[in-house]
Scaffold this motif. Structure first.
Motif, PDB file in Angstrom:
ATOM      1  N   GLY A  42       8.114 -13.756 -41.152  1.00  0.00           N
ATOM      2  CA  GLY A  42       9.461 -13.731 -40.606  1.00  0.00           C
ATOM      3  C   GLY A  42      10.450 -14.532 -41.431  1.00  0.00           C
ATOM      4  O   GLY A  42      10.146 -15.015 -42.521  1.00  0.00           O
ATOM      5  N   ARG A  43      11.647 -14.651 -40.871  1.00  0.00           N
ATOM      6  CA  ARG A  43      12.732 -15.380 -41.530  1.00  0.00           C
ATOM      7  C   ARG A  43      13.508 -16.162 -40.499  1.00  0.00           C
ATOM      8  O   ARG A  43      13.486 -15.853 -39.316  1.00  0.00           O
ATOM      9  N   PHE A  44      14.217 -17.187 -40.971  1.00  0.00           N
ATOM     10  CA  PHE A  44      15.043 -17.980 -40.058  1.00  0.00           C
ATOM     11  C   PHE A  44      16.120 -17.092 -39.440  1.00  0.00           C
ATOM     12  O   PHE A  44      16.720 -16.254 -40.123  1.00  0.00           O
ATOM     13  N   ALA A  45      16.400 -17.309 -38.156  1.00  0.00           N
ATOM     14  CA  ALA A  45      17.382 -16.498 -37.438  1.00  0.00           C
ATOM     15  C   ALA A  45      18.776 -16.615 -38.045  1.00  0.00           C
ATOM     16  O   ALA A  45      19.531 -15.655 -38.072  1.00  0.00           O
ATOM     17  N   ASN A  46      19.137 -17.800 -38.552  1.00  0.00           N
ATOM     18  CA  ASN A  46      20.477 -18.001 -39.109  1.00  0.00           C
ATOM     19  C   ASN A  46      20.537 -17.743 -40.617  1.00  0.00           C
ATOM     20  O   ASN A  46      21.557 -17.995 -41.248  1.00  0.00           O
ATOM     21  N   ALA A  47      19.453 -17.247 -41.194  1.00  0.00           N
ATOM     22  CA  ALA A  47      19.414 -16.899 -42.624  1.00  0.00           C
ATOM     23  C   ALA A  47      18.432 -15.741 -42.814  1.00  0.00           C
ATOM     24  O   ALA A  47      17.389 -15.892 -43.447  1.00  0.00           O
ATOM     25  N   PRO A  48      18.749 -14.567 -42.245  1.00  0.00           N
ATOM     26  CA  PRO A  48      17.779 -13.471 -42.219  1.00  0.00           C
ATOM     27  C   PRO A  48      17.597 -12.694 -43.522  1.00  0.00           C
ATOM     28  O   PRO A  48      16.630 -11.971 -43.679  1.00  0.00           O
ATOM     29  N   THR A  49      18.502 -12.875 -44.463  1.00  0.00           N
ATOM     30  CA  THR A  49      18.457 -12.070 -45.680  1.00  0.00           C
ATOM     31  C   THR A  49      18.020 -12.904 -46.868  1.00  0.00           C
ATOM     32  O   THR A  49      18.531 -14.008 -47.083  1.00  0.00           O
ATOM     33  N   ASN A  50      17.083 -12.376 -47.648  1.00  0.00           N
ATOM     34  CA  ASN A  50      16.637 -13.061 -48.862  1.00  0.00           C
ATOM     35  C   ASN A  50      17.788 -13.142 -49.861  1.00  0.00           C
ATOM     36  O   ASN A  50      18.564 -12.204 -50.001  1.00  0.00           O
ATOM     37  N   ASN A  51      17.896 -14.259 -50.536  1.00  0.00           N
ATOM     38  CA  ASN A  51      18.939 -14.505 -51.539  1.00  0.00           C
ATOM     39  C   ASN A  51      20.345 -14.472 -50.948  1.00  0.00           C
ATOM     40  O   ASN A  51      21.305 -14.106 -51.613  1.00  0.00           O
ATOM     41  N   GLN A  52      20.463 -14.885 -49.700  1.00  0.00           N
ATOM     42  CA  GLN A  52      21.739 -14.947 -48.989  1.00  0.00           C
ATOM     43  C   GLN A  52      22.340 -16.341 -49.157  1.00  0.00           C
ATOM     44  O   GLN A  52      21.636 -17.338 -49.116  1.00  0.00           O
ATOM     45  N   ARG A  53      23.665 -16.410 -49.348  1.00  0.00           N
ATOM     46  CA  ARG A  53      24.354 -17.713 -49.399  1.00  0.00           C
ATOM     47  C   ARG A  53      24.643 -18.132 -47.968  1.00  0.00           C
ATOM     48  O   ARG A  53      25.235 -17.385 -47.190  1.00  0.00           O
ATOM     49  N   ILE A  54      24.217 -19.355 -47.632  1.00  0.00           N
ATOM     50  CA  ILE A  54      24.409 -19.876 -46.283  1.00  0.00           C
ATOM     51  C   ILE A  54      25.047 -21.267 -46.363  1.00  0.00           C
ATOM     52  O   ILE A  54      24.944 -21.950 -47.373  1.00  0.00           O
ATOM     53  N   THR A  55      25.704 -21.670 -45.290  1.00  0.00           N
ATOM     54  CA  THR A  55      26.220 -23.037 -45.194  1.00  0.00           C
ATOM     55  C   THR A  55      25.051 -23.928 -44.824  1.00  0.00           C
ATOM     56  O   THR A  55      24.336 -23.662 -43.854  1.00  0.00           O
ATOM     57  N   VAL A  56      24.827 -24.991 -45.614  1.00  0.00           N
ATOM     58  CA  VAL A  56      23.671 -25.850 -45.366  1.00  0.00           C
ATOM     59  C   VAL A  56      24.032 -27.201 -44.764  1.00  0.00           C
ATOM     60  O   VAL A  56      23.169 -27.874 -44.222  1.00  0.00           O
ATOM     61  N   GLY A  57      25.264 -27.622 -44.856  1.00  0.00           N
ATOM     62  CA  GLY A  57      25.634 -28.894 -44.251  1.00  0.00           C
ATOM     63  C   GLY A  57      26.752 -29.580 -44.984  1.00  0.00           C
ATOM     64  O   GLY A  57      27.357 -29.014 -45.897  1.00  0.00           O
ATOM     65  N   THR A  58      27.011 -30.821 -44.572  1.00  0.00           N
ATOM     66  CA  THR A  58      28.069 -31.610 -45.188  1.00  0.00           C
ATOM     67  C   THR A  58      27.517 -32.950 -45.647  1.00  0.00           C
ATOM     68  O   THR A  58      26.542 -33.457 -45.103  1.00  0.00           O
ATOM     69  N   PHE A  59      28.176 -33.492 -46.653  1.00  0.00           N
ATOM     70  CA  PHE A  59      27.888 -34.846 -47.113  1.00  0.00           C
ATOM     71  C   PHE A  59      29.209 -35.479 -47.499  1.00  0.00           C
ATOM     72  O   PHE A  59      29.974 -34.906 -48.283  1.00  0.00           O
ATOM     73  N   GLU A  60      29.500 -36.622 -46.903  1.00  0.00           N
ATOM     74  CA  GLU A  60      30.757 -37.345 -47.124  1.00  0.00           C
ATOM     75  C   GLU A  60      31.974 -36.438 -46.952  1.00  0.00           C
ATOM     76  O   GLU A  60      32.912 -36.445 -47.746  1.00  0.00           O
ATOM     77  N   GLY A  61      31.937 -35.606 -45.915  1.00  0.00           N
ATOM     78  CA  GLY A  61      33.064 -34.746 -45.573  1.00  0.00           C
ATOM     79  C   GLY A  61      33.175 -33.462 -46.368  1.00  0.00           C
ATOM     80  O   GLY A  61      34.074 -32.671 -46.128  1.00  0.00           O
ATOM     81  N   VAL A  62      32.282 -33.226 -47.316  1.00  0.00           N
ATOM     82  CA  VAL A  62      32.314 -32.005 -48.127  1.00  0.00           C
ATOM     83  C   VAL A  62      31.235 -31.056 -47.621  1.00  0.00           C
ATOM     84  O   VAL A  62      30.074 -31.447 -47.459  1.00  0.00           O
TER      85      VAL A  62
END
Length: 107
Positions: A42-62
């Motif tokens: 399977g695949r993660f529900a919020n990243a279902p497509t291989n080689n998909q660009r996803i938002t991963v988080g923030t660091f120091e407001g970026v």
């Protein structure tokens, strides 16, 4: 990972906490299977497509995005090609500066 068994990702959500500002060439192994007969299903529900660009988080407001790869050889799930997302205010500032230069050149 080693041994036998299957890691089932279906229905799970990937949640990343960045502890540093990732570089474009960084690779983070979310799951790194290096031996045995361990499989990934399977695949993660919020990243279902291989080689998909996803938002991963923030660091120091970026805010950062990355490409998620579900790999069968080596077995694993990896994040790579990190990129900082420009703030909307910065885009307005750059757009305004470009418009000012264009207007000045027209004179």
């Amino acid at each position: 990972l080693g041994g036998d068994g299957v890691i089932v990702l279906t229905g799970s959500t990937l949640s990343v906490t960045l502890g540093y500002a990732p570089l474009p060439e960084d690779v983070i192994a979310v799951i790194d299977g290096t031996g045995g007969e361990t499989g990934i299903s399977g695949r993660f529900a919020n990243a279902p497509t291989n080689n998909q660009r996803i938002t991963v988080g923030t660091f120091e407001g970026v805010t950062y995005t990355a490409v998620i790869t579900y790999s069968s050889s080596p077995k694993g799930v990896y994040l790579s090609e990190f990129a900082a997302v420009p703030e909307p205010g910065l885009l307005v500032l750059v757009g305004g500066a470009a418009a000012a230069v264009w207007c000045r050149r027209r004179r």
